[in-house]
Design a protein around this motif. Sequence first.
Motif, PDB file in Angstrom:
ATOM      1  N   LEU A 144     -45.549   9.615 -28.331  1.00 41.78           N
ATOM      2  CA  LEU A 144     -45.032   8.293 -28.675  1.00 41.78           C
ATOM      3  C   LEU A 144     -45.111   8.138 -30.185  1.00 41.78           C
ATOM      4  O   LEU A 144     -46.200   8.199 -30.764  1.00 41.78           O
ATOM      5  N   VAL A 145     -43.966   7.960 -30.833  1.00 40.52           N
ATOM      6  CA  VAL A 145     -43.904   7.809 -32.282  1.00 40.52           C
ATOM      7  C   VAL A 145     -43.279   6.450 -32.572  1.00 40.52           C
ATOM      8  O   VAL A 145     -42.180   6.146 -32.080  1.00 40.52           O
ATOM      9  N   ILE A 146     -43.954   5.633 -33.370  1.00 44.55           N
ATOM     10  CA  ILE A 146     -43.508   4.256 -33.588  1.00 44.55           C
ATOM     11  C   ILE A 146     -43.379   3.972 -35.076  1.00 44.55           C
ATOM     12  O   ILE A 146     -44.297   4.227 -35.868  1.00 44.55           O
ATOM     13  N   ASP A 168     -49.645   3.064 -42.868  1.00 43.11           N
ATOM     14  CA  ASP A 168     -48.988   1.760 -42.917  1.00 43.11           C
ATOM     15  C   ASP A 168     -47.531   1.823 -42.487  1.00 43.11           C
ATOM     16  O   ASP A 168     -46.886   0.785 -42.332  1.00 43.11           O
ATOM     17  N   LYS A 169     -46.992   3.023 -42.251  1.00 41.45           N
ATOM     18  CA  LYS A 169     -45.583   3.153 -41.877  1.00 41.45           C
ATOM     19  C   LYS A 169     -45.367   3.667 -40.463  1.00 41.45           C
ATOM     20  O   LYS A 169     -44.373   3.332 -39.815  1.00 41.45           O
ATOM     21  N   LEU A 170     -46.291   4.478 -39.988  1.00 39.63           N
ATOM     22  CA  LEU A 170     -46.011   5.212 -38.761  1.00 39.63           C
ATOM     23  C   LEU A 170     -47.271   5.383 -37.927  1.00 39.63           C
ATOM     24  O   LEU A 170     -48.365   5.559 -38.466  1.00 39.63           O
ATOM     25  N   LEU A 171     -47.096   5.332 -36.608  1.00 40.91           N
ATOM     26  CA  LEU A 171     -48.178   5.597 -35.662  1.00 40.91           C
ATOM     27  C   LEU A 171     -47.662   6.585 -34.634  1.00 40.91           C
ATOM     28  O   LEU A 171     -46.593   6.386 -34.056  1.00 40.91           O
ATOM     29  N   SER A 172     -48.412   7.670 -34.427  1.00 42.01           N
ATOM     30  CA  SER A 172     -48.017   8.635 -33.398  1.00 42.01           C
ATOM     31  C   SER A 172     -49.192   8.896 -32.475  1.00 42.01           C
ATOM     32  O   SER A 172     -50.332   9.055 -32.924  1.00 42.01           O
ATOM     33  N   VAL A 173     -48.890   8.921 -31.176  1.00 38.62           N
ATOM     34  CA  VAL A 173     -49.901   9.009 -30.132  1.00 38.62           C
ATOM     35  C   VAL A 173     -49.433  10.008 -29.090  1.00 38.62           C
ATOM     36  O   VAL A 173     -48.222  10.155 -28.854  1.00 38.62           O
ATOM     37  N   ILE A 183     -39.454   5.969 -31.935  1.00 42.16           N
ATOM     38  CA  ILE A 183     -38.567   7.053 -32.375  1.00 42.16           C
ATOM     39  C   ILE A 183     -38.691   8.181 -31.361  1.00 42.16           C
ATOM     40  O   ILE A 183     -39.765   8.773 -31.207  1.00 42.16           O
ATOM     41  N   SER A 184     -37.631   8.474 -30.660  1.00 39.98           N
ATOM     42  CA  SER A 184     -37.667   9.547 -29.674  1.00 39.98           C
ATOM     43  C   SER A 184     -37.790  10.893 -30.375  1.00 39.98           C
ATOM     44  O   SER A 184     -37.518  11.020 -31.579  1.00 39.98           O
ATOM     45  N   THR A 185     -38.189  11.911 -29.618  1.00 44.13           N
ATOM     46  CA  THR A 185     -38.300  13.252 -30.205  1.00 44.13           C
ATOM     47  C   THR A 185     -36.974  13.693 -30.793  1.00 44.13           C
ATOM     48  O   THR A 185     -36.919  14.263 -31.897  1.00 44.13           O
ATOM     49  N   ALA A 186     -35.878  13.430 -30.096  1.00 46.32           N
ATOM     50  CA  ALA A 186     -34.556  13.844 -30.597  1.00 46.32           C
ATOM     51  C   ALA A 186     -34.261  13.216 -31.952  1.00 46.32           C
ATOM     52  O   ALA A 186     -33.645  13.854 -32.824  1.00 46.32           O
ATOM     53  N   HIS A 187     -34.702  11.969 -32.165  1.00 47.85           N
ATOM     54  CA  HIS A 187     -34.400  11.280 -33.415  1.00 47.85           C
ATOM     55  C   HIS A 187     -35.400  11.586 -34.527  1.00 47.85           C
ATOM     56  O   HIS A 187     -35.257  11.085 -35.642  1.00 47.85           O
ATOM     57  N   LEU A 188     -36.414  12.397 -34.228  1.00 44.94           N
ATOM     58  CA  LEU A 188     -37.276  12.886 -35.305  1.00 44.94           C
ATOM     59  C   LEU A 188     -36.545  13.928 -36.149  1.00 44.94           C
ATOM     60  O   LEU A 188     -36.941  14.199 -37.287  1.00 44.94           O
ATOM     61  N   PHE A 189     -35.490  14.504 -35.572  1.00 47.44           N
ATOM     62  CA  PHE A 189     -34.790  15.623 -36.217  1.00 47.44           C
ATOM     63  C   PHE A 189     -33.328  15.277 -36.458  1.00 47.44           C
ATOM     64  O   PHE A 189     -32.759  14.393 -35.816  1.00 47.44           O
ATOM     65  N   ASP A 190     -32.741  16.004 -37.391  1.00 42.81           N
ATOM     66  CA  ASP A 190     -31.361  15.757 -37.810  1.00 42.81           C
ATOM     67  C   ASP A 190     -30.430  16.789 -37.179  1.00 42.81           C
ATOM     68  O   ASP A 190     -30.516  17.982 -37.498  1.00 42.81           O
ATOM     69  N   ASP A 191     -29.587  16.338 -36.254  1.00 44.05           N
ATOM     70  CA  ASP A 191     -28.573  17.189 -35.642  1.00 44.05           C
ATOM     71  C   ASP A 191     -29.176  18.454 -35.010  1.00 44.05           C
ATOM     72  O   ASP A 191     -28.666  19.554 -35.178  1.00 44.05           O
ATOM     73  N   VAL A 192     -30.286  18.281 -34.284  1.00 45.69           N
ATOM     74  CA  VAL A 192     -30.886  19.403 -33.568  1.00 45.69           C
ATOM     75  C   VAL A 192     -30.577  19.302 -32.077  1.00 45.69           C
ATOM     76  O   VAL A 192     -30.128  20.265 -31.464  1.00 45.69           O
ATOM     77  N   PRO A 250     -33.560  11.976 -41.929  1.00 46.62           N
ATOM     78  CA  PRO A 250     -33.868  11.220 -43.154  1.00 46.62           C
ATOM     79  C   PRO A 250     -34.862  10.094 -42.907  1.00 46.62           C
ATOM     80  O   PRO A 250     -35.726   9.826 -43.744  1.00 46.62           O
ATOM     81  N   GLN A 251     -34.758   9.422 -41.758  1.00 47.18           N
ATOM     82  CA  GLN A 251     -35.685   8.329 -41.449  1.00 47.18           C
ATOM     83  C   GLN A 251     -37.125   8.828 -41.409  1.00 47.18           C
ATOM     84  O   GLN A 251     -38.029   8.206 -41.972  1.00 47.18           O
ATOM     85  N   VAL A 252     -37.336   9.973 -40.755  1.00 49.19           N
ATOM     86  CA  VAL A 252     -38.689  10.500 -40.613  1.00 49.19           C
ATOM     87  C   VAL A 252     -39.212  11.011 -41.948  1.00 49.19           C
ATOM     88  O   VAL A 252     -40.385  10.846 -42.276  1.00 49.19           O
TER      89      VAL A 252
END
Length: 737
Positions: free
Chosen positions: A464-466, A437-442, A474-483, A575-577
């Motif tokens: 693709l992460v939504i 109910d929160k996330l879809l990844s394809v 959500i881009s791959t870069a934004h899946l992670f914190d300061d990476v 934190p978002q992820v």
Amino acid sequence: MDDWALPGFTEMGSLGEGGFGRVVLARHDESAQVVAIKYLYTRFAADPRRLAEFRHEAQVLSRVSGPHIARLHQFVETPQGAAIIMEAVHGISLKEILGRQEKLEPEAALAILKGSLLGLAGAHAAGTVHRDYKPANVLVTREGQSKLVDFGIAVLAGQAGVAAGTPAYMAPEQWAGGIATPATDVYAATCVFFQCVAGHKPYEAEQTEVLRTLHEYAPIPFGEVPEPVRDLIARGMAKDVAQRPSGAAEFVAELESSARKAYGEDWERNGWHWLAKGAGVLVALSPLALLGAGTAAAPVIAGGAAGGVAATTGGGIALGLKVTAAIAAVTAAAVGTVVVVNSGDDPAPPSTTTLAAMKVDLLTRTEKLNGFDYNGKYVRISGLKDKAVEERVNKALMAPIDEWLTSVWAPGNPPEKEPDGDIPHMSTTAEVLRQDDKLLSVVYERSVDTVQLGNHGSYDVRTLVIDLSGGDVISTAHLFDDVEGNAERMLKLENTFYASAKPGECLAEPPSRPEHLPARSMSGPNAEDRSIVQAAPATSGMVFYVSAYVLGYAMACSPTTVTVPYDRLVDLLSPQVKQLLGGTSAQRTKEADVGAFTLTTPETWKLLSSATPERQLVTADQCTGPQCANVLFSDNSRVDPATPAYEPGKPYNRSTGPRPCPSLGASAETQGSPVLQMKELRPIGTKKAAYEEWRLTCSGGGTVTQRVWFLPKTQLVIVDEWNTPGLDKILEEARWQ
């Protein structure tokens, strides 16, 4: 208003009207060619369901071709309405012939049947089942040819559908909305053939339910037809799909053999000669002949889509008729994209682990472009309460496909033809890695059948992460914190790849010339270039697609895939992820020992012990009752009177009575009417399991999709009736003991 017409065409007369469309005869102003145009009524232009059905028919027509099938020129969609432009045939329907002559000589009926069966064979070769073969949809031309028309309710072979068709000719499995196969069309064609030679339909009743019972259970009345064709009738109308010819091509071979044996080598010529005597007058009175045109269209089918329209007898408009400038000015571009559902339209069984009403479908998109064509999968959702969010999500899910179609070859720079004269063919696959109910990844993978791009140039992968709360990607870069951009944290992420790689995977062995990921590995140089590292959340961990040649591996390893458990990424995730994944505890995984192998599952999943051969892996958090979503693991070697062995080739049920339907929230209901939807091999770790997918109807009317994996050597059976997200990936990553 329903008098909208396409600019650039002059209407010559009406060919009739149907339930949601009208068919007219028209002359193309630029080429002077006569065509048949099927219009969707303007009042339905804003009805998404009607419009989708109309697009579906055009898509089917674009996929099938041949001298015995009505041919599509163009599908046009405008703010005023939609239209299908088709060729026209100088001929009449078999329905009209039977209305005047009632019964045909066997040779004539066989000749008509052969041509239309060849049309069916062309559709079957393209993976399409017609589902509405009847006399009104078979055209007979004055040149001695029969053609198949009207693909308005056609579906992909292997696809389940509602009980649609014309009752007098519907196969037993079609009444129940079962899987459509080429043998379904064979049954209908045989019923029509019976009518031609017997002078009446094989089964007749005023009440539809009585007619259904006759088709399902009544003996085949082959004794009412001439003896030489009785075997054809018996084979083609067999109640059991497996006892019929597998498709139209096989049935044509049997038909020709029987016809030669019974009526001699000239049977077909004699049949058409006999038919011409009676049908010639009717052809002369056909709509197009009366209008003075050189071709004629099929009559309209009352109560359905406006009737079958068909092919020119020669010199017609080239396939892919271009819309004139006048049309383009009024309508913008004619629609070139058509969509079909790849699997049944029934909603997935509800699961206590998926709280949203969202439904995820895997669809097929086909398109002809400048110099190449495309046929591939994509993901589409429905059922969100916020339709604006749903629209944003679906736009994002289509974006990678749209980008590939315009970036591999720019519209003004089409590809050259292949050395064999063919054009390049682009395709895509799509896989849902995680849905809740929160996330879809394809993940999408693209390939192009061509020699012009090289092995790696013709392949690409996109994750693709939504975030489903607002439809944001959500881009791959934004899946992670300061990476991204931080060399030290990128190296830490890189080390999780090596620690998580399994034997046999590229990253499990050191490269010949070790390198490290650049600090910026998650953002491509521009929108068209994929990044070195892409990622998408799955149930058991984060799946990474890595261009391993950057790390010193061979190009054959690019991209390589590695799944990193969430507990190795806790300090690196944003934190978002973390919140979307359900907090720190939901990200952690644990191992579940199911006997022959070990699975890595989310920490909240529980493997329950049992004194019976069946063990439940409960996937619902804080759930202990019988309605809990679960995956069943069954030891088929343990058998007693209460738990008989599971039999491959049948739905799973290890009890002496019918199996209940808890996945529908209806434990008191029982399963029945099994229909096999899929049968193949699927990986469990390094081994292959026999996989079957069954559609079962519960006593209350709902349906359950039962997925079964069976490993004969270990006698382990795995059953999923809850559409458990990520289960396929978890099983693929199983570790054998």
